[in-house]
Design an enzyme around this catalytic site. Sequence first.
Site, PDB file in Angstrom:
ATOM      1  N   GLN A  82       0.848  -1.207   0.000  1.00 44.95           N
ATOM      2  CA  GLN A  82       0.000   0.000   0.000  1.00 44.95           C
ATOM      3  C   GLN A  82       0.881   1.254   0.000  1.00 44.95           C
ATOM      4  OE1 GLN A  82      -3.034   0.473  -0.538  1.00 44.95           O
ATOM      5  NE2 GLN A  82      -4.120  -1.423  -0.077  1.00 44.95           N
ATOM      6  N   SER A  83       1.954   1.240  -0.752  1.00 45.77           N
ATOM      7  CA  SER A  83       2.887   2.362  -0.729  1.00 45.77           C
ATOM      8  C   SER A  83       2.326   3.609  -1.430  1.00 45.77           C
ATOM      9  CB  SER A  83       4.187   1.932  -1.421  1.00 45.77           C
ATOM     10  OG  SER A  83       4.965   3.065  -1.732  1.00 45.77           O
ATOM     11  N   ALA A  84       2.283   4.714  -0.692  1.00 48.18           N
ATOM     12  CA  ALA A  84       1.844   5.986  -1.279  1.00 48.18           C
ATOM     13  C   ALA A  84       2.915   6.518  -2.232  1.00 48.18           C
ATOM     14  CB  ALA A  84       1.583   7.010  -0.175  1.00 48.18           C
ATOM     15  N   ALA A 140       4.957   4.640  -4.140  1.00 44.29           N
ATOM     16  CA  ALA A 140       4.856   3.900  -5.399  1.00 44.29           C
ATOM     17  C   ALA A 140       3.699   4.441  -6.237  1.00 44.29           C
ATOM     18  CB  ALA A 140       4.657   2.411  -5.111  1.00 44.29           C
TER      19      ALA A 140
END
Length: 404
Positions: A115-117, A119
């Site tokens: 859930q990387s913001a 990325a």
Amino acid sequence: MRPTPALAAGGRTVANLLSATEWMLPSPASQVHTISVLPSQSPTPGHEFAFSNLTTSLGNGGGKGLAAGSPRFHVVRDDLLHPLANGNKPRKLDALLPLLRCRGATDIVTCGGCQSAHAAAVAVHCAEWGIRPHILLRGEQLDIPTGYNLISLMFGNVTYASRSVYAQRDEMLYEHATKIAGSNGTVMWAADIIGEDLVVDEDTTDGNGSRRVMIVKEGAGSVQALLGVMRLVEYLSGLTLFGQDEKVHIVVDSGTGTTAVGLALGAVCLGLQWRVTAVMLADTLERYRQQEKSLVSDFEKLYPGIFHGMVGNDTHCSLVQWVERFSPRRFGKVLDGEIVMCRHIAQQTGILLDPMYTLSAWEHAVDLCRRDSEAKVVMIHTGGTLGLFGLAQRYSPQFTTGSD
Ligand SMILES: *Cc1c(COP(=O)(O)O)cnc(C)c1O
């Protein structure tokens, strides 16, 4: 007397540097909202305050009545910068992406958690700029794609990496980049590109169709990420709300700590009397201090004289005040009551926080403005709101119960 920026560094100033930089965001502007903090009548623990948004709520008469004279703080609404890729992530890409494009990047490779913001922001903004984004995410595809994971899937080319592969991050990124570059393409680390060296060489024109793949590390925790954050500080210092000689106390939540260092470095280089308190969420004090030292020294190497022009050569003290979260916990864990707290704040102010990151900065801002009457307390809203979509899968009962 502190030197004025114009005299520092033999005329080399951060203002010159910022005005010569090519940016991704058309404007550094952000809305600033003022929040008042009142004691609440609620007996529920964790709800000892009632908040209201004085900027947007007509009922408060702009701070007259009940809210007059109450403690208050300001929120820089960077969460409103973009509907999908917001907060500090576009700030960190603000100078970096134009630099990579200028060096002829055709493809960008980066990585992050599921859930990387970061990325997702790389995926969205690269797509916008005609650069192909390649995203390595840790773990496996979720049963239901949602939140930042969904955004990465829509805008980027996502590949999942097992935890053991992901543990060797640099090797993983390099190998993936090499594969994308093919036999006649090139691979470069974004952090190795020197800001001053902006000449586009002959072969960056991509005439022969070969790929130029650039690798951006997880979280974009490198020196080029500082500039966009410094641009934000310059913008804020120009607002009448925070006049040049005003004392300002900035509060921000920290993952890699890059945003906090950018804020503090920006304030020092612009000659502002601003303090930065950063809530440590993902690492130890020692590691944050290390990160600060290495970013400041990289900045000094890349743009010699600007920082030392302001502070001299003998400062070794920390620019950022690194503090613990009020309720420490392992990163990624959500404590009881935190989601309810976020809902409570959302309903009273129209500002959405998440328990992973921004709630902790809010709590510190509330505490500081009740204690520190001299300085204006300013929380930077670092975004992260789509993270709630992921959390709602893991902690679904907490989202669906407890409202009145
Ligand atoms: C990525 C992120 C951070 C961490 O920023 P750093 O510059 O790595 O410290 C903090 N808050 C939110 C909401 C984020 O998405």
